[in-house]
Design an enzyme around this catalytic site. Structure first.
Site, PDB file in Angstrom:
ATOM      1  N   ASP A  61       0.842  -1.192   0.000  1.00 26.22           N
ATOM      2  CA  ASP A  61       0.000   0.000   0.000  1.00 26.22           C
ATOM      3  C   ASP A  61       0.873   1.236   0.000  1.00 26.22           C
ATOM      4  O   ASP A  61       2.059   1.183   0.313  1.00 26.22           O
ATOM      5  CB  ASP A  61      -0.895   0.016   1.246  1.00 26.22           C
ATOM      6  CG  ASP A  61      -0.068   0.064   2.530  1.00 26.22           C
ATOM      7  OD1 ASP A  61       0.098   1.156   3.100  1.00 26.22           O
ATOM      8  OD2 ASP A  61       0.424  -0.997   2.955  1.00 26.22           O
ATOM      9  N   ASP A  95       1.408   4.471   2.136  1.00 24.00           N
ATOM     10  CA  ASP A  95       1.066   4.836   3.512  1.00 24.00           C
ATOM     11  C   ASP A  95       0.063   5.986   3.474  1.00 24.00           C
ATOM     12  O   ASP A  95      -0.253   6.527   2.393  1.00 24.00           O
ATOM     13  CB  ASP A  95       2.344   5.212   4.271  1.00 24.00           C
ATOM     14  CG  ASP A  95       2.222   5.002   5.755  1.00 24.00           C
ATOM     15  OD1 ASP A  95       1.788   3.913   6.163  1.00 24.00           O
ATOM     16  OD2 ASP A  95       2.586   5.925   6.513  1.00 24.00           O
TER      17      ASP A  95
END
Length: 295
Positions: A213, A215
């Site tokens: 991902d 952040d």
């Protein structure tokens, strides 16, 4: 006088989403006792393409252990006792850079340690040692990993700084934007003190930080959830298995001396005089520091 030839034994620590290692031939579980307590799980021994492999699930099957609850000292100690010469850490992480999107593997070369709850050294009162962490990753392991990633067609980045937070909560927006502004590449919760302990145990170490991902600094990813991460974990895990299989196939069968001396890190590290060393601590250090303590 030349050093004796040491056969390579490749250790693999599987992080989030990687709780076993399919493709391991002649696999068998082995529980090794450690004076440092309970490791995360039993070791899984076997071979890939004839190379001895020792696999450890960092969080245990079912993801039983949080990053703060892992006994990092016991994990590294049992890997040392199992004869591991070279250690690859597979770890999920968040990214601070647009050019490192989910699915990218970052071959980390630097760490920043922001943890505060964990035992970070085998040494202490009764036997003090200071190892160098200027270059925490073995460069030749990164070269082998890069070659394997290229061969498997896995998007990767050569180098990057991994900041290790305590967790288990994800970052606040202020933390995330600060780490991004400082130029860090990725963030995770497990590579420290793991890398420090591997250095103390004279095991060559490298980390594959697998981006799950962006952040929460990212405007489109400002609320990271476990569900979002799990969707990417399975894809990353499949690529990681391909990476390990290729790495093992091409890996030198004889341990190559580390160009930065990580496999001899204790040569000049011990500072406590022999007659002042604690016998009880020395017993616990039998695997980690036996090479220099018995010299």
């Amino acid at each position: 006088m030349t050093d004796a030839v040491t056969n390579a034994v490749l250790g693999i620590i599987g992080g989030s989403g990687i709780y076993d290692l399919p493709g391991l031939e002649n696999g068998r579980d082995e529980a090794i006792a450690s004076p440092w307590g309970e490791p995360s799980a039993a070791l899984r021994r076997g071979t890939i393409a004839g190379l001895p492999i020792v696999f450890l699930s960092r969080h245990d099957r079912g993801h039983r252990l949080s990053p703060s609850d892992i006994n990092y000292r016991a994990n590294i100690d049992v890997l040392k006792r199992a004869g591991v010469t070279d250690l690859i850490s597979l770890s999920a992480c968040g990214s601070f850079r647009e050019e490192l999107p989910p699915g990218t593997f970052v071959l980390v070369d630097q760490f920043v340690d922001r943890t505060y709850k964990r035992e970070s050294s085998f040494f202490g009162k009764g036997c003090v040692a200071h190892v160098s962490m200027a270059h925490p990753v073995s460069p030749r392991l990164r070269i082998h990993l890069a070659a394997a990633a290229e061969a498997e067609g896995i998007p990767f980045s050569r180098g990057g700084t991994y900041v290790c937070m305590e967790g288990p909560q994800f970052s606040s927006l202020a933390e995330s934007t600060t780490y991004k502004a400082l130029g860090y590449s990725v963030i995770g919760m497990t590579n420290m003190p793991e890398a420090k302990l591997a250095r103390e145990a004279e095991i060559c170490y490298a980390s594959v930080a697998m981006v799950t991902d962006f952040d929460c600094w990212h405007p489109d990813h400002d609320a990271v959830t476990v569900q979002d991460i799990v969707r990417v974990l399975s894809s990353n895990a499949e690529k990681a298995r391909g990476l390990v299989a290729r790495l093992a196939r091409d890996f030198p069968r004889v341990h190559e001396p580390c160009p930065i001396g990580s496999d001899r890190a204790l040569d000049t590290a011990l500072i406590t005089a022999p007659d002042a060393r604690d016998p009880e601590l020395l017993q616990k250090l039998d695997a980690v520091a036996g090479r220099v303590l018995r010299a």
